[in-house]
Enzyme design. Structure first.
Site, short mmCIF file in Angstrom:
data_model
loop_
_atom_site.label_atom_id
_atom_site.label_comp_id
_atom_site.label_asym_id
_atom_site.label_seq_id
_atom_site.Cartn_x
_atom_site.Cartn_y
_atom_site.Cartn_z
N THR A 85 -50.26 3.18 -14.53
CA THR A 85 -49.97 4.44 -15.22
C THR A 85 -49.57 5.55 -14.45
OG1 THR A 85 -50.66 5.69 -16.88
CG2 THR A 85 -52.35 5.09 -15.45
N GLU A 99 -33.27 -2.94 -11.52
CA GLU A 99 -33.11 -2.96 -13.04
C GLU A 99 -31.62 -2.42 -13.25
OE1 GLU A 99 -36.53 -1.58 -15.86
OE2 GLU A 99 -36.72 -0.55 -13.83
C1 6MZ Z 1 -39.15 1.54 -15.33
C2 6MZ Z 1 -40.71 2.10 -16.66
C3 6MZ Z 1 -40.23 0.63 -17.36
O1 6MZ Z 1 -47.09 5.42 -16.80
O2 6MZ Z 1 -46.98 6.75 -18.66
N1 6MZ Z 1 -41.75 2.55 -17.11
N2 6MZ Z 1 -40.15 2.12 -15.60
N3 6MZ Z 1 -38.35 0.43 -15.99
C4 6MZ Z 1 -39.23 0.09 -16.95
N4 6MZ Z 1 -38.81 -0.79 -17.66
C5 6MZ Z 1 -38.30 -0.73 -19.08
N5 6MZ Z 1 -41.06 0.76 -18.39
C6 6MZ Z 1 -42.21 1.85 -18.33
O3 6MZ Z 1 -46.19 4.46 -18.79
C7 6MZ Z 1 -44.80 4.93 -19.30
C8 6MZ Z 1 -44.02 5.13 -17.91
O4 6MZ Z 1 -43.92 3.92 -17.32
C9 6MZ Z 1 -42.50 3.60 -16.64
C10 6MZ Z 1 -41.73 4.89 -16.90
O5 6MZ Z 1 -41.78 5.85 -15.84
C11 6MZ Z 1 -42.54 5.46 -18.13
O6 6MZ Z 1 -42.25 6.92 -18.43
P1 6MZ Z 1 -47.28 5.60 -18.19
O7 6MZ Z 1 -48.44 5.09 -18.42
#
Ligand code: 6MZ
Length: 379
Positions: free
Chosen positions: A114, A244
């Site tokens: 996170t 990605e």
């Molecule tokens: C890149 C991603 C992601 O950190 O607020 N996040 N970053 N690629 C992905 N693939 C689809 N999926 C999620 O969780 C949400 C955050 O995780 C990262 C992004 O920064 C997103 O805002 P937390 O708990």
């Protein structure tokens, strides 16, 4: 007499149940991407904010309930999630629910990642955000959550050895939970350094690593490098979201950096592919996420098959099980259904993931015991 269709349906059901019963290791799960839709849509969250005029509830509902999501849509949605979820009590609730959900499908080791967030308006600092996450992990009641590194606990063996009963069954469902702190690609070098220093400060509270994530079309590798380098010097394990999108310069730099793990690795060219394989960097594979966001053209053409056939170290993961309506059991099922892996193959895949966890050797040993015990039952 059963029809072919009935037999097929029964076989699918049996396989899905087996995938749920399989002990699993989850290494790539974003906290805010793993939120239950029901929580996002709950009266306390979306509706309350709708009533206050912060959001239009009906618009939010449509975005949340939508099925297919492109990569740019995902990041729009995360901004929305963060409006809905970023206060201490909600973060605590989400952390608790996410652990409960993974434990309910027999995930025995979970690394949740996170992004620690500063939010002045809510009196939130990166540290207080993480304290709220940990409060949620401690509030889980339904299962036994083992959060701290065993060496920092006094009753080591008790907490790290699964409780085996006389009948050989594990008495209480137990989940080992560790935390990775994510650096968001939108952050400055100094904010990224704060996150690494926080990870160091919290290493006795279950924080075991650093992740680099966020919208892959945003930011520059050079911005995060000092923080990642600092983490490396401190001996903090690192995982990077890699490839990605086809950003050649960044993919090269990430491979040269040689982190402990890489996530996704979708858009690598032949030379990068070869380099990844020669470096043997373990890969966190996120099938559903990659297909939904266009990183892989289809399940059948997903690079899992190539890496698996090359015996490359890898681990199946969900990425954002809430956002993509999946589960780790479903990801295992998809691998069986798409690539024809047998139950022993799937078991081996799940078991191998223990090698790539960021927690210490004691936890690895305990997990190996869990798998040894389950093997008799499941294969
Ligand atoms: C890149 C991603 C992601 O950190 O607020 N996040 N970053 N690629 C992905 N693939 C689809 N999926 C999620 O969780 C949400 C955050 O995780 C990262 C992004 O920064 C997103 O805002 P937390 O708990």
């Amino acid at each position: 007499m059963d029809t072919d269709m009935e037999r097929k349906v029964a076989a699918e059901k049996e396989m899905r149940e087996w995938c749920v019963a399989l002990p699993k290791v989850e290494l790539h799960a974003h906290l805010n991407g793993s939120v239950r839709n029901s929580t996002l849509l709950s009266v306390e969250l979306a509706k309350q904010l709708g009533d206050k005029g912060v959001i239009v509830f009906e618009d939010v509902k449509d975005v949340i309930m939508k099925d297919g999501r492109s990569l740019p849509e995902c990041f729009k949605l995360f901004d929305l999630f963060h409006i809905l979820t970023t206060d201490h009590d909600t973060v605590t609730r989400i952390a608790m629910e996410v652990v409960e959900d993974f434990a309910a499908e027999n995930v025995v080791y979970l690394e949740i990642r996170t992004t620690p967030k500063n939010n002045e308006a809510k009196g939130m600092t990166k540290r207080s955000y993480m304290n709220a996450v940990i409060k949620g992990l401690k509030a889980v009641d339904a299962v036994d959550v083992v959060l701290f590194d065993s060496k920092s606990r006094t009753n080591d063996t008790l907490t790290c050895t699964p409780t085996i009963g006389l009948d050989g069954d594990i008495k209480k469902r137990r989940i080992y939970v560790r935390l990775l702190l994510s650096i968001d690609r939108r952050e400055t070098t100094s904010a990224a350094l704060d996150t690494v220093n926080l990870a160091l400060e919290m290493k006795d509270q279950g924080v075991v690593g650093i992740d680099l994530s966020g919208n892959p079309v945003v930011g520059e590798w050079e911005t995060y490098l000092p923080a990642l380098q600092h983490a490396k010097e401190l001996g903090i394990p690192i995982t990077l979201h890699c490839g990605e999108v086809a950003n050649r310069k960044e993919i090269q730099a990430m491979l040269d950096f040689c982190p402990q793990r890489l996530g996704h690795v979708c858009c690598l060219n032949d030379a990068e592919w070869k380099k990844l394989k020669s470096l043997m960097i373990p890969v966190e594979i996120c099938l559903t996420s990659n297909v939904m966001t266009g990183g892989a053209p289809s399940l059948e053409l997903h690079h899992f098959a190539d890496l698996y056939n090359a015996k490359h170290p890898l681990s199946l993961c969900t990425d954002d099980c809430g956002l993509f309506s999946t589960s780790l059991s479903n990801e295992y099922y998809l691998v069986a259904a798409t690539f024809g892996l047998s139950k022993p193959d799937l078991f081996h895949l799940a078991q191998e993931a223990v090698q790539f966890i960021f927690a210490d050797e004691n936890v690895k040993m305990s997990l190996k015991e869990v798998f040894k015990h389950a093997e008799k039952r499941l294969t």
